[in-house]
Design a protein around this motif. Structure first.
Motif, PDB file in Angstrom:
ATOM      1  N   ARG A  94       0.819  -1.213   0.000  1.00 39.29           N
ATOM      2  CA  ARG A  94       0.000   0.000   0.000  1.00 39.29           C
ATOM      3  C   ARG A  94       0.857   1.269   0.000  1.00 39.29           C
ATOM      4  NH1 ARG A  94      -2.738   1.288   5.896  1.00 39.29           N
ATOM      5  NH2 ARG A  94      -0.805   1.695   7.051  1.00 39.29           N
ATOM      6  N   LEU A  95       0.244   2.365  -0.459  1.00 40.63           N
ATOM      7  CA  LEU A  95       0.806   3.714  -0.338  1.00 40.63           C
ATOM      8  C   LEU A  95      -0.265   4.589   0.303  1.00 40.63           C
ATOM      9  CD1 LEU A  95       2.502   4.142  -3.852  1.00 40.63           C
ATOM     10  CD2 LEU A  95       3.673   3.791  -1.671  1.00 40.63           C
ATOM     11  N   VAL A  96       0.105   5.332   1.336  1.00 45.88           N
ATOM     12  CA  VAL A  96      -0.895   6.125   2.054  1.00 45.88           C
ATOM     13  C   VAL A  96      -0.691   7.631   1.877  1.00 45.88           C
ATOM     14  CG1 VAL A  96      -1.296   4.329   3.764  1.00 45.88           C
ATOM     15  CG2 VAL A  96       0.465   6.056   4.199  1.00 45.88           C
ATOM     16  N   GLN A  97       0.444   8.034   1.266  1.00 46.19           N
ATOM     17  CA  GLN A  97       0.712   9.456   1.064  1.00 46.19           C
ATOM     18  C   GLN A  97       1.875   9.592   0.079  1.00 46.19           C
ATOM     19  OE1 GLN A  97       3.657  10.945   4.439  1.00 46.19           O
ATOM     20  NE2 GLN A  97       1.888   9.980   5.419  1.00 46.19           N
ATOM     21  N   THR A  99      -1.778   7.501  -3.695  1.00 48.93           N
ATOM     22  CA  THR A  99      -2.121   6.444  -2.751  1.00 48.93           C
ATOM     23  C   THR A  99      -2.490   5.165  -3.489  1.00 48.93           C
ATOM     24  OG1 THR A  99      -4.434   7.143  -2.656  1.00 48.93           O
ATOM     25  CG2 THR A  99      -2.918   8.109  -1.042  1.00 48.93           C
ATOM     26  N   ARG A 100      -2.392   4.051  -2.757  1.00 46.78           N
ATOM     27  CA  ARG A 100      -2.716   2.751  -3.347  1.00 46.78           C
ATOM     28  C   ARG A 100      -3.247   1.874  -2.230  1.00 46.78           C
ATOM     29  NH1 ARG A 100       2.274   0.871  -6.183  1.00 46.78           N
ATOM     30  NH2 ARG A 100       3.028   0.231  -4.134  1.00 46.78           N
ATOM     31  N   GLU A 148       5.422   6.957   3.594  1.00 52.41           N
ATOM     32  CA  GLU A 148       4.388   6.839   2.575  1.00 52.41           C
ATOM     33  C   GLU A 148       3.825   5.424   2.477  1.00 52.41           C
ATOM     34  OE1 GLU A 148       8.319   6.810   0.123  1.00 52.41           O
ATOM     35  OE2 GLU A 148       7.574   7.523   2.060  1.00 52.41           O
ATOM     36  N   ARG A 149       4.484   4.466   3.102  1.00 48.49           N
ATOM     37  CA  ARG A 149       4.002   3.085   3.075  1.00 48.49           C
ATOM     38  C   ARG A 149       3.265   2.688   4.358  1.00 48.49           C
ATOM     39  NH1 ARG A 149       5.306  -0.090  -1.076  1.00 48.49           N
ATOM     40  NH2 ARG A 149       7.026   0.479  -2.467  1.00 48.49           N
TER      41      ARG A 149
END
Length: 328
Positions: free
Chosen positions: A226-229, A234-235, A263-264
């Protein structure tokens, strides 16, 4: 202020805040260029400005530093970039098992990453460039990896042990994207999913179970992807049976990575709790792609502390001898 020190500190701060890799690289390149220039060129503004590798921003920094001032750009960055956070767990971390160099999608040579790790007080650092399938990241073929290994070993020393390694792609069927015989030669193998992240949960679970059962895998990297920022957007997290995967990690002695990149934030807090209950080991890693990102371990340490992960179950708190016994 020494202009080379100013340029390198700016590069490090830009890397820690995950600014444009090209901007940070420009300051590192300027420092390398300046180091090799004769004094008469350095002290002649017109000649210095015309030198390849010295741009407008780096020239301004050099001129202010030569004049005895702390460059304005550096003053601004010191005020904007959050310094490394201190914590009891961060102080216990002895090294890092996930870092990239210019051999794949990192920005600097092996020896520059090694120097940065020494400056942080690391006992060890694993060089884990990407495997061949990840072409967008210049994944390292078997032949290139064989060529890299003596370079990694040569950069060891002066208080730091560099470990040979790879971040190997977990293929769709759970196989690993590198020759098994070559994986057996490495000190550390981090296995990560980089493709088909939206695979159906049952298939993703089978894929990950097959990977962590492989005898050469030491760490399950960035398990949800995932990517949160951040600039990449994002993902969402991949979906899989976390309890089954973490039970398999515990059974096979594979550490679950707490990826320290802000970011993760991977795994999510709720999955760290599942891995804890399953009896897993953990590895707090920076996933650094530049020297200034090695300091991101503080974010991972902070998350692990909040989640209640005991230090003794974090392999990166272990000394080198115990770590090698585990990876062997």
């Amino acid at each position: 202020m020494d202009p080379i020190d100013a340029l390198l500190e700016i590069a490090t701060l830009l890397e820690r805040e995950r600014a444009s890799r090209y901007r940070a690289k420009a300051f590192r390149q300027a420092a390398a260029t300046l180091k090799d220039l004769p004094a008469d060129v350095v002290n002649d503004p017109s000649r210095l400005r015309e030198t390849k590798g010295i741009g407008a921003s780096t020239f301004a920094v050099i001129q202010q530093a030569l004049a005895g001032a702390v460059p304005d750009y550096l003053v601004d960055l010191r005020g904007e970039v959050e310094p490394e956070r201190t914590s009891a767990l961060r102080a216990k971390l002895r090294g890092d098992l996930h870092a990239h160099t210019e051999w794949s999608d990192g920005t600097t040579p092996i020896d520059v990453m090694a120097d940065a790790a020494r400056a942080l007080g690391h006992e060890y650092l694993a060089i884990t460039d990407h495997s061949p399938r990840l072409r967008v990241a210049r994944g390292v073929s078997a032949d290139r990896l064989r060529a890299q290994l003596p370079e990694v070993r040569r950069a060891s020393g002066r208080g730091l042990t560099l470990l040979t390694g790879i971040e190997v792609d977990i293929l769709d069927d759970g196989a690993l994207d590198q020759e098994p015989e070559l994986l057996a030669e490495l000190d550390v193998v981090v296995a990560s999913v980089h493709s088909k992240l939206r695979m159906e949960s049952r298939d993703m679970t089978k894929r990950m179970l097959a990977a962590v059962a492989q005898p050469h895998v030491n760490v399950l990297g960035q398990c949800t992807g995932r990517l949160v920022q951040g600039e990449r957007g994002t993902r969402p997290a991949s979906e899989f049976d976390a309890r089954a995967v973490f039970d398999a990690c515990a059974e096979n002695g594979v550490a679950v990575e707490i990826n320290a990149r802000p970011e993760r934030q991977d795994p999510p807090d709720e999955l760290i709790a599942v891995a804890l209950e399953a009896g897993c080991l953990f590895s707090i890693d920076s996933d650094a792609h530049a020297p200034g990102q090695l300091s991101l371990l503080d974010y991972g340490a902070e998350r692990a502390e909040k989640a209640g992960v005991p230090a003794e179950r974090i392999v990166t708190t272990w000394g080198l001898e115990r770590l090698r016994a585990w990876t062997d």
